[in-house]
Design a protein around this motif. Sequence first.
Motif, PDB file in Angstrom:
ATOM      1  N   LEU A 272      16.398   2.799   2.941  1.00 58.48           N
ATOM      2  CA  LEU A 272      14.946   2.831   3.107  1.00 58.48           C
ATOM      3  C   LEU A 272      14.313   1.995   2.001  1.00 58.48           C
ATOM      4  CD1 LEU A 272      14.691   6.661   3.849  1.00 58.48           C
ATOM      5  CD2 LEU A 272      14.406   4.818   5.517  1.00 58.48           C
ATOM      6  N   PRO A 273      14.400   0.666   2.138  1.00 61.43           N
ATOM      7  CA  PRO A 273      13.830  -0.213   1.109  1.00 61.43           C
ATOM      8  C   PRO A 273      12.306  -0.242   1.183  1.00 61.43           C
ATOM      9  CG  PRO A 273      14.719  -1.508   2.919  1.00 61.43           C
ATOM     10  CD  PRO A 273      15.072  -0.080   3.219  1.00 61.43           C
ATOM     11  N   LEU A 274      11.662  -0.252   0.014  1.00 64.71           N
ATOM     12  CA  LEU A 274      10.206  -0.222  -0.060  1.00 64.71           C
ATOM     13  C   LEU A 274       9.689  -1.439  -0.832  1.00 64.71           C
ATOM     14  CD1 LEU A 274       9.660   3.578  -0.835  1.00 64.71           C
ATOM     15  CD2 LEU A 274       9.407   2.401   1.359  1.00 64.71           C
ATOM     16  N   PRO A 275       8.430  -1.791  -0.637  1.00 63.89           N
ATOM     17  CA  PRO A 275       7.864  -2.957  -1.329  1.00 63.89           C
ATOM     18  C   PRO A 275       7.623  -2.688  -2.814  1.00 63.89           C
ATOM     19  CG  PRO A 275       6.212  -1.874   0.029  1.00 63.89           C
ATOM     20  CD  PRO A 275       7.512  -1.211   0.351  1.00 63.89           C
ATOM     21  N   GLU A 276       7.206  -3.750  -3.531  1.00 63.67           N
ATOM     22  CA  GLU A 276       7.021  -3.627  -4.974  1.00 63.67           C
ATOM     23  C   GLU A 276       5.932  -2.631  -5.335  1.00 63.67           C
ATOM     24  OE1 GLU A 276       7.525  -7.141  -7.645  1.00 63.67           O
ATOM     25  OE2 GLU A 276       7.342  -8.241  -5.756  1.00 63.67           O
ATOM     26  N   SER A 277       4.897  -2.555  -4.528  1.00 62.75           N
ATOM     27  CA  SER A 277       3.797  -1.635  -4.807  1.00 62.75           C
ATOM     28  C   SER A 277       3.844  -0.481  -3.809  1.00 62.75           C
ATOM     29  CB  SER A 277       2.459  -2.369  -4.709  1.00 62.75           C
ATOM     30  OG  SER A 277       1.383  -1.484  -4.954  1.00 62.75           O
ATOM     31  N   VAL A 278       4.068   0.731  -4.319  1.00 63.02           N
ATOM     32  CA  VAL A 278       4.195   1.911  -3.468  1.00 63.02           C
ATOM     33  C   VAL A 278       3.396   3.051  -4.089  1.00 63.02           C
ATOM     34  CG1 VAL A 278       5.784   3.655  -2.567  1.00 63.02           C
ATOM     35  CG2 VAL A 278       6.463   1.265  -2.591  1.00 63.02           C
ATOM     36  N   THR A 279       2.526   3.665  -3.330  1.00 64.30           N
ATOM     37  CA  THR A 279       1.784   4.822  -3.824  1.00 64.30           C
ATOM     38  C   THR A 279       2.676   6.064  -3.786  1.00 64.30           C
ATOM     39  OG1 THR A 279       0.964   5.481  -1.648  1.00 64.30           O
ATOM     40  CG2 THR A 279      -0.345   3.857  -2.888  1.00 64.30           C
ATOM     41  N   PRO A 280       2.393   7.063  -4.610  1.00 65.24           N
ATOM     42  CA  PRO A 280       3.178   8.302  -4.557  1.00 65.24           C
ATOM     43  C   PRO A 280       3.188   8.946  -3.171  1.00 65.24           C
ATOM     44  CG  PRO A 280       1.926   8.239  -6.588  1.00 65.24           C
ATOM     45  CD  PRO A 280       1.464   7.071  -5.765  1.00 65.24           C
ATOM     46  N   ASP A 281       2.058   8.877  -2.457  1.00 64.92           N
ATOM     47  CA  ASP A 281       2.021   9.456  -1.110  1.00 64.92           C
ATOM     48  C   ASP A 281       2.968   8.720  -0.163  1.00 64.92           C
ATOM     49  OD1 ASP A 281       0.207  11.353  -1.860  1.00 64.92           O
ATOM     50  OD2 ASP A 281      -1.542  10.262  -1.107  1.00 64.92           O
ATOM     51  N   LYS A 282       2.973   7.392  -0.251  1.00 67.87           N
ATOM     52  CA  LYS A 282       3.873   6.605   0.583  1.00 67.87           C
ATOM     53  C   LYS A 282       5.331   6.914   0.226  1.00 67.87           C
ATOM     54  CE  LYS A 282       5.615   3.339   3.192  1.00 67.87           C
ATOM     55  NZ  LYS A 282       5.762   3.547   4.657  1.00 67.87           N
ATOM     56  N   TYR A 283       5.597   7.092  -1.059  1.00 65.47           N
ATOM     57  CA  TYR A 283       6.969   7.414  -1.465  1.00 65.47           C
ATOM     58  C   TYR A 283       7.406   8.743  -0.852  1.00 65.47           C
ATOM     59  CZ  TYR A 283      11.085   8.258  -4.272  1.00 65.47           C
ATOM     60  OH  TYR A 283      12.385   8.510  -4.666  1.00 65.47           O
ATOM     61  N   ARG A 284       6.533   9.744  -0.892  1.00 62.36           N
ATOM     62  CA  ARG A 284       6.913  11.048  -0.347  1.00 62.36           C
ATOM     63  C   ARG A 284       7.029  11.008   1.173  1.00 62.36           C
ATOM     64  NH1 ARG A 284       3.376  12.687  -4.333  1.00 62.36           N
ATOM     65  NH2 ARG A 284       1.736  13.277  -2.845  1.00 62.36           N
ATOM     66  N   ASP A 285       6.254  10.159   1.827  1.00 65.53           N
ATOM     67  CA  ASP A 285       6.433   9.971   3.273  1.00 65.53           C
ATOM     68  C   ASP A 285       7.837   9.439   3.568  1.00 65.53           C
ATOM     69  OD1 ASP A 285       3.872  10.833   3.777  1.00 65.53           O
ATOM     70  OD2 ASP A 285       3.020   8.817   3.984  1.00 65.53           O
ATOM     71  N   THR A 286       8.290   8.507   2.741  1.00 62.96           N
ATOM     72  CA  THR A 286       9.632   7.950   2.921  1.00 62.96           C
ATOM     73  C   THR A 286      10.690   9.004   2.624  1.00 62.96           C
ATOM     74  OG1 THR A 286       8.751   5.806   2.231  1.00 62.96           O
ATOM     75  CG2 THR A 286      11.149   6.033   2.287  1.00 62.96           C
ATOM     76  N   LEU A 287      10.427   9.841   1.624  1.00 60.86           N
ATOM     77  CA  LEU A 287      11.344  10.939   1.330  1.00 60.86           C
ATOM     78  C   LEU A 287      11.495  11.851   2.543  1.00 60.86           C
ATOM     79  CD1 LEU A 287      13.085  12.533  -0.707  1.00 60.86           C
ATOM     80  CD2 LEU A 287      10.987  13.710  -1.431  1.00 60.86           C
ATOM     81  N   GLU A 288      10.440  12.080   3.280  1.00 63.36           N
ATOM     82  CA  GLU A 288      10.523  12.916   4.479  1.00 63.36           C
ATOM     83  C   GLU A 288      11.452  12.282   5.517  1.00 63.36           C
ATOM     84  OE1 GLU A 288       9.399  15.942   5.027  1.00 63.36           O
ATOM     85  OE2 GLU A 288       8.678  15.949   2.964  1.00 63.36           O
ATOM     86  N   VAL A 289      11.402  10.964   5.652  1.00 58.95           N
ATOM     87  CA  VAL A 289      12.306  10.271   6.578  1.00 58.95           C
ATOM     88  C   VAL A 289      13.753  10.503   6.149  1.00 58.95           C
ATOM     89  CG1 VAL A 289      12.992   8.031   7.516  1.00 58.95           C
ATOM     90  CG2 VAL A 289      10.566   8.538   7.154  1.00 58.95           C
ATOM     91  N   ALA A 290      14.003  10.384   4.852  1.00 58.39           N
ATOM     92  CA  ALA A 290      15.356  10.586   4.336  1.00 58.39           C
ATOM     93  C   ALA A 290      15.832  12.014   4.585  1.00 58.39           C
ATOM     94  CB  ALA A 290      15.386  10.270   2.841  1.00 58.39           C
ATOM     95  N   LEU A 291      14.978  12.983   4.323  1.00 52.12           N
ATOM     96  CA  LEU A 291      15.370  14.380   4.483  1.00 52.12           C
ATOM     97  C   LEU A 291      15.563  14.746   5.955  1.00 52.12           C
ATOM     98  CD1 LEU A 291      13.116  16.079   1.775  1.00 52.12           C
ATOM     99  CD2 LEU A 291      15.530  15.440   1.609  1.00 52.12           C
TER     100      LEU A 291
END
Length: 752
Positions: A479-498
């Motif tokens: 789940l690669p993310l761009p250089e600028s990521v907000t904490p909310d966007k990061y946790r959304d990605t964490l939900e995909v992983a979980l």
Amino acid sequence: MFRIRKVPDARAPANRVAVAEAQEILRAQFPGMNPGEIDDLPVKLEDPFAQRFVAELFVAEDARAHVRAAAVLLYDPELAFAFLDMLSVSPKVKAGSGIGGAVYERLRLEASELGAQGLYFECLPDDPEQSPDDDIRKQNIDRLRFYEQFGARPITGTAYETPLKPGDTDVPHLVFDGLDRHDLPDAGRLAAIVRAILERKYGDLCPPDYVEAVVASVRDGGYALRPPRYRKAGAPKAPLGGPRLIPLVVNDRHDIHHVRERGYVESPVRISAILGELDASGLFARQEPQHYPDHWIREVHDPRLVDYLKTACAEAPENTSVYPYVFPVRNATRRPKERSVLAGYWCIDTFTPINRNAWPAARRAVDCVLTAADAVIAGASGAYALVRPPGHHAEYRTFGGFCYVCNCAVAANYLSRYGRVAILDIDYHHGNGQQDIFYERPDVLTVSIHGHPSFAYPYFTGFKDETGRGAGAGFNLNLPLPESVTPDKYRDTLEVALKRIDEFAPDFLVLSLGFDTGRGDPTGTWSNRAEDFRKIGARIAEVGLPTVVVQEGGYRIRTLGTNARNFFTGFAGAAGPVRDKRRTTSAAPARRVWRTTLQPEDPAQIRALVAATDRFSAEEIAIAEELAVERIERGRASGYEFVLVSDGNRLAGYTCYGRIPGSETSWDLYWIAVAPALQGKGLGAQLMARTEDAIRRAGGMKVYIDTSTGPAYAATRVFYARQGYHLAAEFPNFYRAGDGKAVYTKNVTAPE
């Protein structure tokens, strides 16, 4: 020295051995018990509906992993009580070893964490009129004395001790342990518990009128706990235990690896910065690292790499670091001879040095992560290996990124003997080490959230389309993310992983923990703050998996300790008892959903299901997925039809079939597969029946099935025969020498 662990099933290799050894102990110590009770233990562990109890097996293992004591705990989530079915110590263990007491203490803790409002069990009587044989009565007294130290005493005033036949002696008491917080329940609830025990445990022995008489004897004001007989007045009871602290294993040799070159951010102060915050948190219990043999490293790394690291580090000049500067990629089979040049053969970058202390520090880190792994095997909901150097960039045959040994891979491989494992990497940089090591394995799922390799180290791995290969296809998620990521966007990605981890349904989680996703980290570009790490820790703990947390990156010393403390505050606050995938508050299994239409996620689930059966080759697994993809892309023009059944969100089984080209009435069954946990429970027969009905409605008259004549497929052939199929033809040496093809057929023109 021994450890106590819960054995969830008899599928994983180490669990199969433990169950078999536990059965040997139980057979030896309970010779009068119905042999079927012990023989059926593997089935009871996986099927909570067999007796309407969730069965849990606990074993005490010595340093060689041999079982020295075993206990079976039953839990009823509806009535919220636990029942100790069996507890026994091996005849090979010396009296007074303390193993029996340690196992019972663990059972009490488990029952309490399950929410049981009391632990019940049976003990034979200690009164001469009820137990006239002096030798037997002495053993009974010893047992009741032992349990009384924990506050457990017989329930008096009921007819539970009524003999089944007149004149019978040594009829057991029903004993109650309130787990230091519960009194005997009211009469209605106690009567229901007594009925549950007699009907579910002893239904083959106790006739209905006997059960009704015993249950009717439980009346308000008529029963009580027997006064203590063996514990002195005022003597303290054995305590249940305090809060479950997180085992913390610190690499006590990390600081010998101190590279003083300017800009080398992987420094010893990282550990002290974290410990300074964690020691004051009250969340942890320190554990000393135990030593483990090198073969655990060699199982996940090229032995030649291991030998090189050991030798090159030992031979490095004192207080000098050797950095790779020549990378012999053009002819990898011709390795250089000179140690300094050879470094580039094994390393992926120019900033991970060989020096005198690199290997000893990395080797000690392995001891730490395996000590943490053993802690979760023994029942901890989470354990933290605070180590450096880090490890997640070390691949099977290379090191780099400050990493020499892939600590998470060592832990995951170790845990894989006990069940399925998922690795979640939340370091800012891609976990290329785990990906590489497990890329072709279906038993370890690797998931990584990281900066996109277009700008983040290690640059050459971590792309979204890297999903695994061979048997491991579909078991790697990037789940690669761009250089600028907000904490909310990061946790959304964490939900995909979980969500992917939940679909995989692992028994253990290994967390590759990096704090370099934090704001201001010199190696990252994201902006997670202390409160964000608290939320991340809480969310991961909510998954309910026993978790080995392994320290990776995080290099902003000013905030490193604060971020770590907040992560574990969230983790500890949300952590509860380890999730049991079998446990339910309902007496009926979840409703199964049948369908014939494929969904976008089905090809990957089919691949995972077929791989999990451990029956098919990598090529066959790939074909199973390809047929599903072709059906989705081409529809009925593909020639493939499906019947699928799901339990909740997971595929439980499926068939793939189709009309034989050139025939109007004959059909082929290409695939039938059932999830391993559901095999032998009738689901395969239901799949066959629904498939045959669909073929019949489409005008089909005969079904043909090809299978192997090899011994590994004997059970498959028996299954087909039981479904009414007969052997129509056999072709020797069809697949390979000694492995022929058997063709089975069945007429389905009318229900048979």
